[in-house]
Design an enzyme around this catalytic site. Structure first.
Site, PDB file in Angstrom:
ATOM      1  N   SER A   1       0.822  -1.205   0.000  1.00  0.00           N
ATOM      2  CA  SER A   1       0.000   0.000   0.000  1.00  0.00           C
ATOM      3  C   SER A   1       0.852   1.250   0.000  1.00  0.00           C
ATOM      4  CB  SER A   1      -0.907   0.029   1.228  1.00  0.00           C
ATOM      5  OG  SER A   1      -1.647   1.237   1.234  1.00  0.00           O
TER       6      SER A   1
ATOM      7  N   LYS B   1      -4.365  -6.880   3.608  1.00  0.00           N
ATOM      8  CA  LYS B   1      -4.414  -5.752   2.660  1.00  0.00           C
ATOM      9  C   LYS B   1      -5.856  -5.468   2.232  1.00  0.00           C
ATOM     10  CE  LYS B   1      -3.063  -2.498  -0.118  1.00  0.00           C
ATOM     11  NZ  LYS B   1      -3.887  -2.329  -1.227  1.00  0.00           N
TER      12      LYS B   1
ATOM     13  N   HIS C   1      -7.408  -3.561   4.971  1.00  0.00           N
ATOM     14  CA  HIS C   1      -6.849  -2.205   4.888  1.00  0.00           C
ATOM     15  C   HIS C   1      -7.667  -1.385   3.887  1.00  0.00           C
ATOM     16  CE1 HIS C   1      -4.434   0.665   2.558  1.00  0.00           C
ATOM     17  NE2 HIS C   1      -3.748   0.911   3.652  1.00  0.00           N
TER      18      HIS C   1
ATOM     19  N   GLU D   1     -10.010   1.874   4.281  1.00  0.00           N
ATOM     20  CA  GLU D   1      -9.750   3.014   3.378  1.00  0.00           C
ATOM     21  C   GLU D   1     -11.069   3.527   2.768  1.00  0.00           C
ATOM     22  OE1 GLU D   1      -6.589   2.203   0.420  1.00  0.00           O
ATOM     23  OE2 GLU D   1      -8.034   2.700  -1.123  1.00  0.00           O
TER      24      GLU D   1
HETATM   25  C1  6PG Z   1      -3.244   1.277  -1.589  1.00  0.00           C
HETATM   26  C2  6PG Z   1      -4.549   1.416  -2.322  1.00  0.00           C
HETATM   27  C3  6PG Z   1      -4.433   0.758  -3.659  1.00  0.00           C
HETATM   28  C4  6PG Z   1      -5.444   1.249  -4.659  1.00  0.00           C
HETATM   29  C5  6PG Z   1      -6.821   0.759  -4.396  1.00  0.00           C
HETATM   30  C6  6PG Z   1      -7.881   1.630  -4.968  1.00  0.00           C
HETATM   31  O1  6PG Z   1      -3.303   0.715  -0.515  1.00  0.00           O
HETATM   32  O2  6PG Z   1      -2.231   1.744  -2.096  1.00  0.00           O
HETATM   33  O3  6PG Z   1      -5.570   0.825  -1.602  1.00  0.00           O
HETATM   34  O4  6PG Z   1      -4.453  -0.600  -3.434  1.00  0.00           O
HETATM   35  O5  6PG Z   1      -5.409   2.596  -4.783  1.00  0.00           O
HETATM   36  O6  6PG Z   1      -6.905  -0.489  -4.993  1.00  0.00           O
HETATM   37  O7  6PG Z   1      -9.031   0.915  -4.866  1.00  0.00           O
HETATM   38  P1  6PG Z   1     -10.353   1.293  -5.599  1.00  0.00           P
HETATM   39  O8  6PG Z   1     -10.026   1.462  -7.057  1.00  0.00           O
HETATM   40  O9  6PG Z   1     -11.255   0.155  -5.358  1.00  0.00           O
HETATM   41  O10 6PG Z   1     -10.797   2.561  -4.978  1.00  0.00           O
END
Ligand code: 6PG
Length: 465
Positions: free
Chosen positions: A129, A183, A186, A190
């Site tokens: 991430s 993850k 996480h 988010e």
């Molecule tokens: C991270 C983000 C990354 C990505 C997401 C966006 O931890 O760096 O979570 O994994 O930006 O996949 O997810 P969506 O496209 O579903 O919003």
């Protein structure tokens, strides 16, 4: 070719390219490969002088790696991972380490770990991430899978991970899909935090009549305090960015339809499978889905308008308290889910360590993670975060603010799906007795499903009519 590279990256889209540069910048020679040869050539050409070893075929790429080979796949989650693995496999040797650094669905990772183990390849499913910048400067890394594989790659992953005062933001999380499960959760958190911030932005503008500049300043101020977090920080930055073409605030020109790649939805689905409530996360997924019904919303707004009014009885101070309460509850739901998953799938997760490695590099990094870390350090088998004294101490003074804000928003017809769901979650867990007794009576009435009584032991059925 003499093997010279310490680590290999397959897939040179922005995340893979930046991760390779990160590895190289820590003093490791990094082999790189992309399906489209041109991309590899271009990447190597743009980074002349760096210890990068471009491979223009899989044979060349794998031959350039020291044994046991350590290769990370930075390809799009899904079928692409299986295809890339199938291409690589004939060139790998017993004991080589393969890491999937994408957002793979945890059940796919379980399958791949087993499949690779049967072929003598050590596999790690690894959540990463931090977006583009994190990949380059230091992401939070969440590996799970073969424990010996971790031993081989730990020095490299520790070197490239984000660092906080509590160490590098990486640790071995557990067997099989532990890393990708963590993850996924996480990302669920988010989703909830992002939607809450969108709700606060709406409340500030529609509810308190703040100008975009005032809303921006409010977020910037929050970021200095207990709500301090990456997502609050970037919200403040995004809200002041002006479109170079029009001079207008760019955020105001963006279509109000939120996309998603599915990790939030997986979190809710997995939580339902495990019987863990994560209403704030689910409401955030729903909110994105509702946002996607733009045409219908426009039509319905004409016939059944929800006319938002000014907030009464809640101001900026309550909003900040509600944000703190909302964030705490979103993490609590995620950690509760991780605890249950760990028991059910035998991951053996150390949740204090999860909180620690989320403190830097990742999208949900925030000051609040210290509260969670303390809670799980004191009691690793905590049944629910709300039971931890440190958590209660943080939450108790702000639940009133959340209630005030949700009540005022509801009265003002300002949709607050995640804040509302979060408040009901708090109220639900805060009640020793819920009206589920009526559900049991109904079930027994129509289906003879039986019930228990509070005044005597045993299982009962009644002929209700
Ligand atoms: C991270 C983000 C990354 C990505 C997401 C966006 O931890 O760096 O979570 O994994 O930006 O996949 O997810 P969506 O496209 O579903 O919003």
């Amino acid at each position: 070719m003499k093997p010279q590279a310490d680590f290999g990256v397959v897939g040179l889209a922005v995340m893979g390219a930046n991760l390779a540069l990160n590895v190289e910048s820590r003093g490791f020679a990094c082999a790189v490969f992309n399906r489209t040869t041109e991309k590899t050539r271009d990447f190597a050409g743009r980074n002349l002088g760096a210890r990068l070893v471009p491979g223009y075929s899989i044979r060349e790429f794998t031959a350039s790696l020291k044994r046991p080979r350590k290769i990370i796949l930075m390809v799009k989650a899904g079928a692409g991972v299986d295809e890339t693995m199938a291409h690589l496999l004939p060139y790998l040797s017993l004991g080589d380490v393969l890491i999937d650094g994408g957002n793979s669905y945890f059940r796919d990772t379980d399958r791949r770990v087993a499949m690779m183990a049967a072929r003598g390849i050590r596999y790690l499913g690894c959540g990463i991430s931090g977006g583009e910048e994190g990949a380059l400067k230091g992401p939070s890394i969440m590996p799970g899978g073969d424990p010996v594989a971790w031993k081989h790659v730990a020095p490299i992953l520790k070197a490239i991970a984000a660092k906080t005062e509590d160490g590098p933001c990486v640790t071995y999380l557990g067997r099989r899909s532990a890393g990708h499960f963590v993850k996924m959760v996480h990302n669920g958190i988010e989703y909830a935090m992002m939607q809450m911030l969108a709700e606060f932005y709406d409340l500030m503008k529609a509810g308190l009549g703040m100008s975009p500049e005032e809303a921006q300043k409010t977020f910037a101020k929050w970021n200095e305090g207990r709500c301090g977090s990456y997502l609050v920080e970037i919200s403040a930055l995004v809200l002041k960015y002006r479109d170079p073409d029009t001079g207008k605030l760019l955020v105001e020109l963006i279509q109000d339809e939120a996309a998603q790649k599915g990790t939030g939805k997986w979190t809710s689905q997995s939580a339902l499978d495990l019987g863990v409530p994560v209403p704030s996360i689910t409401a955030a997924v729903d909110a994105r889905i509702i946002s996607g019904y733009k045409k219908d919303r426009v039509a319905i707004a004409r016939v059944l308008p929800a006319k938002s009014r000014r907030l009464r009885g809640a101001g900026a101070r309550q909003l900040e308290g509600a944000c703190y309460a909302g964030f705490l509850a979103a993490y609590a739901q995620g950690l509760h889910l991780l605890g249950k998953a760990s028991a059910e799938y035998e991951y053996g997760l150390n949740l204090a360590e999860v909180a620690r490695i989320w403190k830097g590099g990742c999208i949900v990094r925030s000051r609040i993670l210290d509260v969670l870390r303390r809670a799980y350090r004191a009691e690793p088998r905590l049944a629910h975060p709300f039971l931890a004294p440190v958590f209660r101490k943080a939450l108790a003074p702000v639940t009133g603010s959340l209630r005030t804000v949700v009540s005022a928003a509801t009265a003002a017809s300002i949709p607050v799906p995640v804040l509302g769901a979060t408040l009901s979650y708090l109220d639900g867990f805060g009640r020793a007795r819920l009206p589920a007794n009526l559900i049991q009576a109904q079930r027994d009435h129509f289906g003879a499903h039986t019930y228990e009584r509070i005044d005597r032991p045993g299982v009962f059925h009644t002929k209700w009519d």
